[in-house]
Motif scaffolding. Structure first.
Motif, mmCIF file in Angstrom:
data_model
loop_
_atom_site.group_PDB
_atom_site.id
_atom_site.type_symbol
_atom_site.label_atom_id
_atom_site.label_comp_id
_atom_site.label_asym_id
_atom_site.label_seq_id
_atom_site.Cartn_x
_atom_site.Cartn_y
_atom_site.Cartn_z
ATOM 1 N N THR A 1 -3.703 -6.476 -6.687
ATOM 2 C CA THR A 1 -3.936 -5.016 -7.034
ATOM 3 C C THR A 1 -5.261 -4.785 -6.714
ATOM 4 O O THR A 1 -5.797 -3.766 -5.957
ATOM 5 C CB THR A 1 -3.410 -4.529 -8.212
ATOM 6 N N GLU B 1 -6.611 -2.526 -3.386
ATOM 7 C CA GLU B 1 -7.353 -1.321 -3.527
ATOM 8 C C GLU B 1 -8.712 -1.191 -3.307
ATOM 9 O O GLU B 1 -9.317 -0.071 -2.890
ATOM 10 C CB GLU B 1 -6.962 -0.731 -5.027
ATOM 11 N N ASN B 2 -9.448 -2.151 -3.255
ATOM 12 C CA ASN B 2 -10.901 -1.955 -3.216
ATOM 13 C C ASN B 2 -11.295 -2.812 -1.832
ATOM 14 O O ASN B 2 -12.535 -3.198 -1.577
ATOM 15 C CB ASN B 2 -11.612 -2.672 -4.255
ATOM 16 N N ILE C 1 -7.149 4.555 -3.284
ATOM 17 C CA ILE C 1 -6.074 3.687 -2.653
ATOM 18 C C ILE C 1 -5.247 3.083 -3.609
ATOM 19 O O ILE C 1 -5.714 2.477 -4.634
ATOM 20 C CB ILE C 1 -6.575 2.465 -1.851
ATOM 21 N N LYS C 2 -3.966 3.230 -3.645
ATOM 22 C CA LYS C 2 -2.764 2.843 -4.585
ATOM 23 C C LYS C 2 -1.890 1.821 -3.962
ATOM 24 O O LYS C 2 -1.374 1.748 -2.849
ATOM 25 C CB LYS C 2 -2.003 4.133 -4.981
ATOM 26 N N VAL C 3 -1.687 0.838 -4.945
ATOM 27 C CA VAL C 3 -0.891 -0.451 -4.380
ATOM 28 C C VAL C 3 0.310 -0.232 -5.586
ATOM 29 O O VAL C 3 0.187 -0.313 -6.711
ATOM 30 C CB VAL C 3 -1.652 -1.717 -4.362
ATOM 31 N N TYR D 1 0.915 -1.217 -0.041
ATOM 32 C CA TYR D 1 -0.069 0.125 -0.069
ATOM 33 C C TYR D 1 0.648 1.291 0.018
ATOM 34 O O TYR D 1 1.986 1.378 0.776
ATOM 35 C CB TYR D 1 -0.918 -0.021 1.123
#
Length: 941
Positions: A914, A918-919, A927-929, A719
């Motif tokens: 991913t 992110e969800n 949200i960024k992975v 994350y």
């Protein structure tokens, strides 16, 4: 000792406060919500003295209420002292009763402090032929030391007890007579007691002046020998120095009776102490004092009645209970009478020893909706454990134990497999993950809804202990059979469960299943709260199976790499040693703080600033060495590097190969689900959360974690700035949300706003400061803290924080509202409702209260991040199983997941991971992975 008569005078409040603050981060809380840290610490110190030092006479001395003559002489005396923490106020009645139970006199003299009473008794006793020990960590007592009067500093943490006589006091303060301690205190003052001293004169200057002039009075008489600022300070504050010396003087003529015959050590009042320890839930400490026959669950003496009051009820000792949170009241309402054990409680435990009986048991098991089970094994490591037996229970006081010896294990396991793999039957356990892993060794995949009493209690009371014995004693009033009664205490002579007769194991194992079943029935009621129920049913319990699968899978280690790296580190460590010896001009033990301090500050004459340790040594910790390194002392730089590399080599590089499982040839860390109060996972054997990654040498360790073979690679998914993104979402700060939505580098964007420049004009120094503020805000960083970390002035740090809140007003509002909400509710909570109870949020003591306030701000952020990655892990594992992928999730460290990936599945798995990460917990902020691949963990990260 020089005298057959030894009198120990305990400075009660000094010991009590020290004990309380020693546990401030992890306080000892009993099931009633009472903080027993101070009570436990004081009692432990008392017992240590009695058992180890064996005094002939003992007195406890406390400050009397109402202040002392010093307040009359100087109305600002102790004016700056913070309010006594509420937990200490609540503890004091218990401590008084404990002292009474030990048959030890407790002295309090109105108008005088404990110091004065101790000083008076000490002088009289020394003249009467006693060897006197003043039990206190307080430096002021140095003035009282003489040939037969010494300071006794009790052991604390890793520091052993310390006896300070005349020679030690003279060396500590660089004085000719202990009485000169008063003069030094008069000059330097005491911020704690608000003794002013001479402004600008610290300990170092005070010692120098007393060495030269001998006393405060002589210094003032010869003030013309001083020059510059020091002349001005002493001249202008001469009267204040005299008054400060007066305030710092411990009087030794208090009007109190000296009655040595009453100080003689007497046998303890076992009945009174036993009842007290039951009330306080002191298990180990109670047995230490009263012997193995003591049990925290014994019924209190009948003659000690509870006295009702207008406000409700007092306890057995007339002590009002601590205010309890609603959750505590719910728990107390479910409690049963104490004093139960296997000998006085009706029960039916059956031994299953034949295939025929095992088949009959299976028929009964298959008729149940919910069953508790517990495995007995040969090893605490589930992957190396062999089954000794399995116990089952589905009603209170009745259980069955299946004895699995070498001949019948495979037969019994084959019969019981139909139960374990029946998806319609829920299975209950205490730390059920262990049992899942054990049964997996026998080709059993436990199916159906899982329930775990340890996990349930972790959600109900995250800060308390969760082991079965504690839970049984606390919620059922029942003391389970100790495993040591079966296999003996730890050591070479300890038996294996296989060495114990099946009949004895039956009683122990069946009891475990029975008690776990009863706890399950209790906790099911307490977890009915819809928020806790959601966390329990949809997060924590599904995660149990995920963690079990990860632990079973393990990770491959590149042993040849570690061996080579160990040699490389060893050579560099040796080179550093040689360099340090050259710089110091002498060989010494670099691992000895004492020798390091003597070399740096005595031999090399590097100026020393700051206090020494409790044992009188120079401080040579990392912070001190960094301070010296910043002053261009090369030897400090070398020492820092030596310590860093030595820790790497010993803790990880040399240790990891020793943890490889002989059967799987992989490392299997154990994930701890019920440890941290924020909900974060921890791990041990090895502790992967603490592998250092800030240094190049530390990061190299990750190279040792490799893919299983050439058909696989590692995928790391991490994350990006997750706590900042959660903070932005929770605070609803539109400026920060916008920065994330536009994909800006948050630290650069913050720097641009705070320093009033464009994004292009932000340099590395600005970004570094902004990054420190961004992450520091989460943990309630102050201007002082920021100035220390960035090496800037406090005023500049304050300006940066002010500018930050101006640009991000939602963040400041969020912080204030989080604290206010915690004050109203008594707890902080995550997005999913995970709670952390903050009993000190209303404390009148600023230090205690501010710690709770920081947790009120941090818990919703850090805890929500923990919940998010747990949800992601659950969803990912479900998809891996659904698609029957060969790729495996193998590690979780902070905000990162690591996968052992079958290369043909890489693209699909990367997309899957991913998406699920992110969800996992949708927020207003994207949200960024970030993910990477490699043959080893370092390359993938």
């Amino acid at each position: 000792m020089s005298s057959a008569k030894t009198l120990y005078l305990i400075d009660a409040y000094a010991i009590i406060f020290r004990a309380y603050f020693a546990f401030s981060r992890n306080p000892l809380i009993n099931s009633k919500g009472l903080n027993v840290s101070a009570i436990s610490g004081f009692t432990s110190t008392l017992v240590d003295l009695l058992q180890n030092d064996k005094p002939t006479h003992l007195v406890v001395v406390a400050d009397a209420p109402g202040g002392s003559f010093r307040t009359q002489d100087y109305d600002l005396y102790k004016a700056n002292r913070q309010e006594t923490p509420e937990d200490i106020k609540l503890a004091m009645p218990y401590i008084r009763k404990i002292v009474e139970g030990f048959n030890i006199p407790l002295l309090e003299i109105a108008g005088y402090e404990a110091d004065d009473v101790i000083g008076t008794i000490a002088k009289k006793a020394a003249a009467d032929g006693f060897e006197v020990y003043m039990v206190t960590p307080d430096k002021d007592f140095g003035q009282l030391v003489e040939e037969n009067i010494k300071i006794y500093k009790p052991a604390s943490g890793k520091n052993p007890k310390q006896i300070l006589g005349v020679a030690e006091i003279q060396e500590r303060w660089e004085i000719e007579s202990p009485l000169q301690v008063i003069d030094i205190l008069g000059l330097m003052g005491d911020a704690v007691d608000n003794i002013p001293g001479i402004p600008g004169v610290g300990e170092k200057t005070a010692i120098k002046l007393i060495k030269e002039f001998g006393s405060v009075e002589n210094l003032i008489k010869n003030v013309d020998q001083l020059s510059g600022k020091l002349f001005e300070k002493v001249s202008e504050n001469a009267e204040q120095a005299i008054m400060s010396k007066h305030l710092a003087t411990i009087v030794t003529d208090v009007p109190c009776e000296y009655l040595p015959e009453t100080y003689i050590i007497e046998p303890v009042n076992r009945e009174m102490l036993s009842a007290l320890f039951v009330e306080l839930e002191f298990r180990t400490l109670g047995r230490r004092i009263l012997g193995d026959e003591y049990s925290v669950n014994q019924a209190p003496p009948q003659k000690m009645e509870v006295a009702p009051t207008a406000a409700g009820q007092l306890n057995l000792f007339g002590i009002a209970p601590a205010p309890e949170a609603q959750i505590h009241q719910q728990i107390l309402a479910t409690k049963e009478a104490i004093g139960k054990n296997i000998d006085n409680t009706d029960h039916q435990y059956f031994l299953v020893n034949t295939a025929e009986d095992c088949q009959k048991l299976l028929e009964q098991l298959l008729q149940q909706n919910v069953v508790c089970f517990d495995t007995e094994t040969t090893n605490i490591d589930p992957l190396q454990a062999e089954l000794v037996g399995i116990a089952f229970a589905w009603k209170a006081t009745e259980a069955y134990y299946v004895n699995c010896d070498a001949k019948n294990t495979s037969t019994f396991v084959a019969i019981l497999k139909a139960f374990f793999e029946n998806e319609k039957i829920s299975k209950v356990g205490q730390n059920i993950k262990y049992d899942l892993l054990v049964l997996q060794n026998y080709d059993i995949a436990v199916k159906g809804i899982l329930e775990d009493t340890m996990i349930a209690h972790y959600l109900i009371e995250p800060e308390m202990r969760h082991n079965m014995n504690f839970l049984a004693e606390t919620y059922l009033g029942y003391s389970p059979v100790s495993i040591e009664t079966l296999i003996g205490k730890k050591g070479k002579k300890q038996l294996s469960m296989r060495d114990v007769s099946p009949e004895k194991v039956k009683e122990y194992a069946a009891e475990d299943a029975d008690i776990t079943w009863q706890l399950h029935e209790k906790f099911a009621l307490l977890v009915k709260d819809k928020v806790l129920a959601n966390l329990y049913e949809n997060v924590e319990m599904p995660l149990v199976g995920v963690l079990a699968a990860m632990e079973a899978e393990g990770v491959k280690i590149d042993v040849p790499f570690l061996q080579a790296y160990s040699e490389t580190l060893g050579k560099e460590i040796n080179d550093i040693q040689v360099r340090v010896y050259h710089l110091a001009g002498i060989s010494f033990n670099l691992d000895s703080p004492k020798q390091v301090g003597e070399v740096l500050f005595d031999r090399m004459k590097i100026p020393y600033q700051g206090k020494k340790t409790k044992t009188g040594q120079y401080v040579t910790d990392e912070a001190k060495l960094q301070e010296l390194a910043a002053q261009s002392h090369e030897i400090a730089e070398q020492m820092l590097r030596y310590r860093s590399l030595s820790k790497l080599k010993n803790t990880y590089v040399d240790a990891l190969p020793q943890l490889i499982n002989s059967q799987t040839q992989r490392i299997h860390t154990s994930f701890n689900q019920a440890v941290t109060s924020t909900g974060r996972l921890s791990s041990n054997n090895p502790n992967l959360q603490n592998i250092p990654i800030r240094t190049e040498e530390g990061r190299e360790i990750r190279k040792a974690f490799i893919a299983r073979n050439q058909d696989y690679c590692l995928l790391s998914a991490d994350y990006s700035q997750i706590e900042l993104r959660i903070m932005a979402a929770l605070s609803e700060d539109q400026s920060m949300i916008s920065d994330f939505q536009h994909g800006l580098d948050i630290h650069t964007a913050t720097a641009a706003k705070v320093f009033g420049v464009s994004l292009d004009e932000v340099d590395s120094a600005m970004r570094r400061k902004a990054k420190m503020v961004n992450f520091g805000i989460i943990y309630g960083i102050s201007a002082f803290g920021l100035s220390q970390r960035l090496g800037i002035s406090r005023s500049e740090a304050a300006d940066i924080i002010q500018a930050y809140f101006t640009q991000y007003p939602g963040i400041k509002n969020f912080m204030q509202q989080s604290v206010e909400k915690a004050r109203e509710q008594g707890f902080a909570e995550t997005i999913l409702g995970r709670r952390r109870y903050l009993k000190d949020i209303h404390s009148k003591n600023a230090t205690v209260r501010s710690f709770a306030e920081r947790n009120a701000i941090n818990m919703p952020i850090q805890g929500s991040a923990a919940d998010m990655i747990k949800m992601a892990m659950i969803h990912i594992q479900a998809q891996l199983q659904k698609e029957k992928m060969l790729s495996k999730m193998i590690l979780q460290v902070h905000d990162e997941l690591l996968f052992d990936v079958y290369k043909p599945e890489l693209a699909d798995l990367r997309s899957l991971v991913t998406d699920k990460m992110e969800n996992a917990l949708p927020l207003a902020v994207p949200i960024k992975v970030e993910s990477g691949i490699g043959e080893n963990w370092l390359d993938a990260h």
